[in-house]
Design an enzyme around this catalytic site. Structure first.
Site, short mmCIF file in Angstrom:
data_model
loop_
_atom_site.label_atom_id
_atom_site.label_comp_id
_atom_site.label_asym_id
_atom_site.label_seq_id
_atom_site.Cartn_x
_atom_site.Cartn_y
_atom_site.Cartn_z
N CYS A 169 -0.40 4.37 0.36
CA CYS A 169 -1.06 5.52 0.99
C CYS A 169 -0.16 6.17 2.03
O CYS A 169 0.76 5.55 2.55
CB CYS A 169 -2.42 5.13 1.57
SG CYS A 169 -2.37 4.49 3.24
N CYS B 12 0.84 -1.20 0.00
CA CYS B 12 0.00 0.00 0.00
C CYS B 12 0.87 1.25 0.00
O CYS B 12 1.77 1.39 0.82
CB CYS B 12 -0.92 0.01 1.22
SG CYS B 12 -2.05 1.41 1.23
N CYS C 12 -0.68 4.56 6.13
CA CYS C 12 -0.21 3.27 6.65
C CYS C 12 1.19 3.37 7.24
O CYS C 12 2.03 4.11 6.74
CB CYS C 12 -0.18 2.22 5.53
SG CYS C 12 -1.79 1.57 5.07
#
Length: 191
Positions: free
Chosen positions: A52, A50, A55
């Site tokens: 993003c 991920c 996180c």
């Protein structure tokens, strides 16, 4: 010849396949004294890299490794007094260790397609064999954390070398889950 683009220290030398019989275990934070321990009953699902900006990522990682488990399968075992929600306004209520910063689990508690799921970082399992990541999500978001836009073609190429199909949102399966939930809530899709 593999690219030199770094994705995550645990993935850069190749994605290691998980065991079909993996049945959960214990996630442990990075503290050497009084580590937080969280038990996961059963396996984890939808494991992915991920990009993003929310996180938790270990040192040197551009992407996190994150999966989900049913909320009822997640239990704080030890030192839960060291956990604090990172952002109470976020959809995912990421519970992080206040000492080392590792996100231990993140339940989705409000009305959403992912309600009842907890996001976890399977690399924190003390056991080996957890299901491997199978795609990369929110790839464009790494620009928000400092990756130059000009580097994105190389990042996507490296993800494909690792057999992690890059998406700028979630995988098609997870996007279908969200859209189905929204359609059912709106009454445009009957169960």
């Amino acid at each position: 010849m593999p690219s030199q683009v770094s994705i995550h220290p645990g993935l850069d030398r190749g994605v290691k396949a998980g065991r079909a019989d993996f049945n959960g275990g214990t996630l442990v934070c990075a503290c050497t004294e009084r580590p937080v321990k969280v038990g996961i009953k059963g396996t984890v699902f939808h494991n992915h890299a991920c990009g993003c900006s929310k996180c938790w990522k270990p040192e040197g990682a551009t992407f996190s490794v994150v999966a989900v488990a049913p909320h009822e399968n997640v239990t704080v075992l030890e030192n839960g007094d060291k956990l604090k929600v990172v952002d109470p306004t976020a959809l995912i209520q990421r519970h992080a260790c206040i000492k080392c910063g590792v996100h231990m689990y993140g339940p989705v508690e409000r009305d959403h397609a992912f309600k009842g799921l907890d996001f976890v970082h399977p690399e924190r399992f003390q056991e080996q064999g957890w299901p491997e990541p199978t795609f990369a999500a929110f790839v464009s978001s790494i620009i928000e954390t400092g990756t130059p836009p000009a580097a994105m073609a190389g990042v996507r190429s490296r993800l494909r070398e690792l057999h992690l199909e890059p998406y700028d949102c979630l995988s098609p399966t997870l996007m279908d889950v969200i859209s189905t939930w929204v359609a059912k809530k709106a009454g445009t899709l009957q169960e």
